[in-house]
Design an enzyme around this catalytic site. Structure first.
Site, short mmCIF file in Angstrom:
data_model
loop_
_atom_site.label_atom_id
_atom_site.label_comp_id
_atom_site.label_asym_id
_atom_site.label_seq_id
_atom_site.Cartn_x
_atom_site.Cartn_y
_atom_site.Cartn_z
N GLU A 1 -14.59 71.77 57.23
CA GLU A 1 -15.82 71.10 57.66
C GLU A 1 -16.20 71.52 59.09
O GLU A 1 -16.34 70.69 59.99
CB GLU A 1 -15.68 69.58 57.54
CG GLU A 1 -15.48 69.15 56.08
CD GLU A 1 -15.68 67.67 55.80
OE1 GLU A 1 -15.84 66.87 56.73
OE2 GLU A 1 -15.69 67.31 54.61
N GLU B 1 -12.44 69.24 48.17
CA GLU B 1 -12.44 67.78 48.37
C GLU B 1 -13.49 67.19 47.45
O GLU B 1 -14.67 67.58 47.52
CB GLU B 1 -12.75 67.41 49.82
CG GLU B 1 -11.65 67.77 50.79
CD GLU B 1 -11.86 67.25 52.20
OE1 GLU B 1 -12.55 66.24 52.40
OE2 GLU B 1 -11.34 67.91 53.13
#
Ligand code: AHR
Length: 525
Positions: free
Chosen positions: A198, A324
């Site tokens: 991220e 994820e």
């Protein structure tokens, strides 16, 4: 609140005569790509009690363990043939320095998630669980390691040293000797490397072009030891209300003129019910359907990002890695104060899992790997653990049901069933009345079907185009209460049960109860 919205022209398919509510037709002659076992992967992070207490109890614990790894965790993961394990984060990865987690004397360090801990609770990282302990867990389970490197606060050198430490044969570079001195003479053989996490947020708050420049520096001069590396670049957030196609476009645009390999492009897709949108254990019919419908959107999210990637990489050398995914609810239902982001998973989350797997399988040509976030004590967990207590959630059962798809070839499934109209925020919405996926290996056809209806069961006639079903058996996951879940006190409240399969003229017939997932194993003659 269910309403028949349209009737398919089913007479030609024999549905009218069969008296079934749905006709499900599998076409093995049109079998597609192999469904990688890695679509059923896992993610564990130094967050709350995922590692400390969930996975790692320490060698001196009274809780049964193998070298400090909770034995129940190992056994249950083996039972579902967990194919991979992603570690150490998540956001934690971009603050993690791997040297802190090796050797006898390990420092206590700051943990990224410390800011989320309730006041008074210490979340200092003890570093007792480092790369050797992680690799022990992988070996005991039989899972492949997937290691996320620190780009946000690390350096290319730190990354490359970690790769050498893991993969260089003993007797070559000093780092390999150091690994041997720390107990592991044999190289770890890590193939999957995540280059940051991220990076648009907790991993460095970067723009796609900034990250792309760093990515190139991190992967150039990557130490060449076996096995062949699979390098995964940070991808977009893809939350349910914001797909962030801009990150995908920006990254690949910035890589266009360069030669650095990108084997995988990470995608995080959370069904995001935070910010007051929903609690994990208590919800109404609209909440039930909203979560399952969001799970079904996974297919759309994959397709949209793939389309952007196709523009830059028409030969598709880069695959998606959905490392994820899961349903993320508002806080307030944690199993213990320090178990931040833990939540009680219900039957609703099990159905969400099934429709998500269906999406991955239907896109088996695009998705190389997927990791549920996270395996224990965090978001979409298969297990909840608190000291000596341990429970498998309904999500675990779906992993069990879908296991036969691993390594089989994806088979197109045509489902003829009425759409249903369901309650939704401020009105109603429509959704598929039955969904599913199928795969084939040898003569074994596996068909997994989800009936989201809270009102009615469905009799499904399953047929194989150009073949006949000679044997069949099935399992079902359901409960009369849509909010049902397993708890430490009642660990078997929601569990798998056999479901009756009738063979008729080469077809199989099964009644799928309302709010249920069914897995059929059929032998084709
Ligand atoms: O899974 C929890 C967190 O969600 C991860 O650390 C991060 O990558 C994501 O935002």
């Amino acid at each position: 609140m269910e309403r028949r919205s349209f009737v398919m022209a089913l007479a030609g398919l024999g549905m009218a005569q069969s008296g079934a509510d749905a006709l499900v037709e599998a076409s093995p002659s049109e079998a597609g790509p192999e469904i990688s076992k890695h679509l059923y992967g896992h993610f564990i992070e130094h967050l709350g009690t995922v590692i400390h207490d969930g996975v790692w109890v320490g060698p001196d614990s009274k809780i049964p363990n193998a070298g400090g790894i909770r034995k129940q965790f190992i056994d249950d993961m083996k039972r579902i043939s967990a194919p991979n394990l992603r570690w150490p984060g998540g956001c934690f990865a971009d603050g993690y320095h791997w040297r802190d987690g090796i050797g006898r004397k390990r420092p206590r360090t700051y943990n990224y998630w410390q800011h989320s801990m309730p006041a008074g609770l210490d979340h200092t990282e003890t570093n007792q669980f480092g790369i050797h302990e992680f690799m022990r867990a992988c070996r005991l389970i039989g899972a492949e390691p997937y290691v996320a490197a620190n780009v946000g606060s690390g350096s290319p050198r730190e990354f490359h040293d970690w790769v050498s430490y893991c993969n260089a044969p003993a007797g070559t570079v000093s780092l390999a000797d150091e690994r041997a001195a720390n107990g592991d003479k044999e190289p770890f053989g890590v193939s999957w490397w995540g280059v940051g996490n991220e990076s648009w947020g907790c991993g460095g708050d970067m723009k796609p072009a900034e990250y792309a420049a760093l990515y190139r520096r991190f992967v150039t001069q990557f130490p060449v030891y076996p096995p062949k590396p699979r390098l995964v670049a940070t991808g977009p957030r893809g939350h349910s209300r914001d797909m962030d196609l801009g990150w995908t476009t920006g990254f690949f645009e910035a890589m266009r003129e360069h030669r650095s390999p990108v084997n995988g492009f990470s995608l995080h897709y959370y069904t995001d019910f935070r910010n007051g949108r929903g609690r994990a254990p208590a919800f109404d019919a609209a909440g039930w359907y909203a979560v399952i419908r969001e799970g079904m959107r996974t297919a759309d999210v994959i397709a949209k990002h793939w389309e952007v990637m196709s523009r830059f990489d028409p030969r598709h050398r880069t695959k998606l890695v959905v490392d994820e995914w899961g349903v993320w609810y508002s806080p307030g239902d944690e199993i213990a104060p320090r178990a931040i982001l833990s939540q009680p998973l219900t039957l609703r989350d099990a159905l969400h899992t099934a429709v998500t797997f269906d999406a991955f399988q239907r896109h088996a040509d695009k998705v190389a790997m997927a990791c549920v976030a996270q395996t224990v004590n965090c978001i979409h967990s298969l297990f909840l653990a608190d000291g000596g207590k341990w429970v498998r959630t309904p999500v675990y059962s779906v992993f069990e049901m879908y296991r036969p798809h691993m390594g089989a070839r994806s088979v197109p499934l045509r489902i003829r069933a009425d759409e249903i109209a369901v309650p939704a925020d401020g009105g109603s919405a429509r959704m598929a009345g039955l969904s599913g996926s199928a795969s084939m290996i040898g003569k074994r056809l596996t068909v997994t079907l989800t009936n989201p209806s809270l009102d009615v069961g469905k009799k499904a006639r399953v047929r194989v185009a150009g073949g006949a079903i000679a044997e069949g058996r099935g399992r079902v996951l359901t409960h009369e209460n849509m909010q049902a879940r397993n708890s430490f006190e009642r660990p078997n409240e929601v569990q798998l049960a056999p479901v009756r399969v009738d063979l008729r003229e080469g077809d199989a017939e099964v009644v799928i109860p309302r709010q249920a997932v069914v897995a059929l194993e059929l032998r084709i003659s």
